[in-house]
Design an enzyme around this catalytic site. Structure first.
Site, mmCIF file in Angstrom:
data_model
loop_
_atom_site.group_PDB
_atom_site.id
_atom_site.type_symbol
_atom_site.label_atom_id
_atom_site.label_comp_id
_atom_site.label_asym_id
_atom_site.label_seq_id
_atom_site.Cartn_x
_atom_site.Cartn_y
_atom_site.Cartn_z
ATOM 1 N N GLU A 72 -13.319 -83.660 -44.019
ATOM 2 C CA GLU A 72 -12.777 -83.080 -42.791
ATOM 3 C C GLU A 72 -13.509 -83.583 -41.551
ATOM 4 O OE1 GLU A 72 -15.839 -80.056 -44.348
ATOM 5 O OE2 GLU A 72 -14.445 -81.551 -45.133
ATOM 6 N N ASP B 259 -16.194 -82.622 -36.635
ATOM 7 C CA ASP B 259 -16.057 -81.917 -37.914
ATOM 8 C C ASP B 259 -15.222 -80.650 -37.727
ATOM 9 O OD1 ASP B 259 -17.279 -81.912 -40.795
ATOM 10 O OD2 ASP B 259 -17.416 -79.841 -40.103
ATOM 11 N N ILE B 260 -14.236 -80.446 -38.608
ATOM 12 C CA ILE B 260 -13.398 -79.246 -38.529
ATOM 13 C C ILE B 260 -14.202 -78.052 -39.031
ATOM 14 C CG2 ILE B 260 -11.271 -78.138 -39.293
ATOM 15 C CD1 ILE B 260 -10.051 -80.888 -39.668
#
Length: 210
Positions: free
Chosen positions: A108, A64-65
């Site tokens: 994301e 996950d960003i």
């Protein structure tokens, strides 16, 4: 007659190639080019059955960003799309072996699945991936974690068995990802096969395509 047969064969081959290209496009995320969520769902069910037959473990990673909404809000959606593409490229390069699989899991978030024993490769790769994303040096002034764009990674090492499910395996990776974020982000958390799952902290997911 010869010319007609040639034209017919040529048309059939072209139609086959076009349908194959369209099928491949349908399996890909339109923005990043990696596999989409629908493709991931189909793959994980297939590879889960294969791992049971061959008694081989799986390593499932959720990536996950960090602070991506803040990045989008500050730099704009075009910059956000460009960042997603760059991160996806790093993740796809990590799927080196024939049965390894990278996909956009949603928004994301990405997924990476490794097939086979969790050797040093399976344990070192998540950290290498995390560092490679930071080494892109995508400036993120709105991040509370780092000056550059970073990712948090949750890793689950599982042995598919009759009393285990795909949902439970993904839950392990999701729990590890949650822990990585709780611990400050920009880090890797690993759930080994014998690790305890805190189910009360599991964030339920919907199986929808991206």
């Amino acid at each position: 007659g010869w010319f007609f047969c040639y034209q017919l064969e040529h048309y059939a081959r072209r139609s086959f190639l076009e349908s194959k290209v369209l099928a491949q496009l349908a399996e890909r995320d339109g923005l990043t080019g990696v596999h989409n969520r629908r493709s991931f769902d189909q793959y994980i069910e297939r590879i889960w059955r294969q791992s049971r037959r061959e008694q081989e473990p799986l390593t499932i990673m959720l990536i996950d960003i960090d602070h991506f909404k803040a990045y989008n809000d500050h730099y704009g959606h075009q910059a956000g799309d460009d960042a997603l593409k760059e991160v996806a490229k790093v993740i796809s390069l990590s799927a080196q072996r024939p049965l390894d699989f990278a996909a956009r899991f949603g928004g994301e978030e990405f997924a990476l699945v490794l097939y086979g024993p969790a050797s040093a490769y399976g344990r070192e790769l998540p950290e290498q991936l995390r560092q490679s994303v930071r080494d892109l040096k995508i400036v993120h002034d709105e991040s509370d974690t780092d000056h550059y764009l970073t990712v948090s990674i949750g890793v689950a090492m599982v042995h598919p068995e009759a009393n285990r499910s795909i949902a439970g395996a993904i839950q392990r990776a999701d729990e590890a990802l949650y822990e990585a974020k709780e611990a400050g982000r920009n880090r890797v958390m690993v759930r080994a096969p014998d690790a305890h799952i805190q189910t009360g902290r599991f964030r339920a997911r919907q199986r929808t395509a991206v």
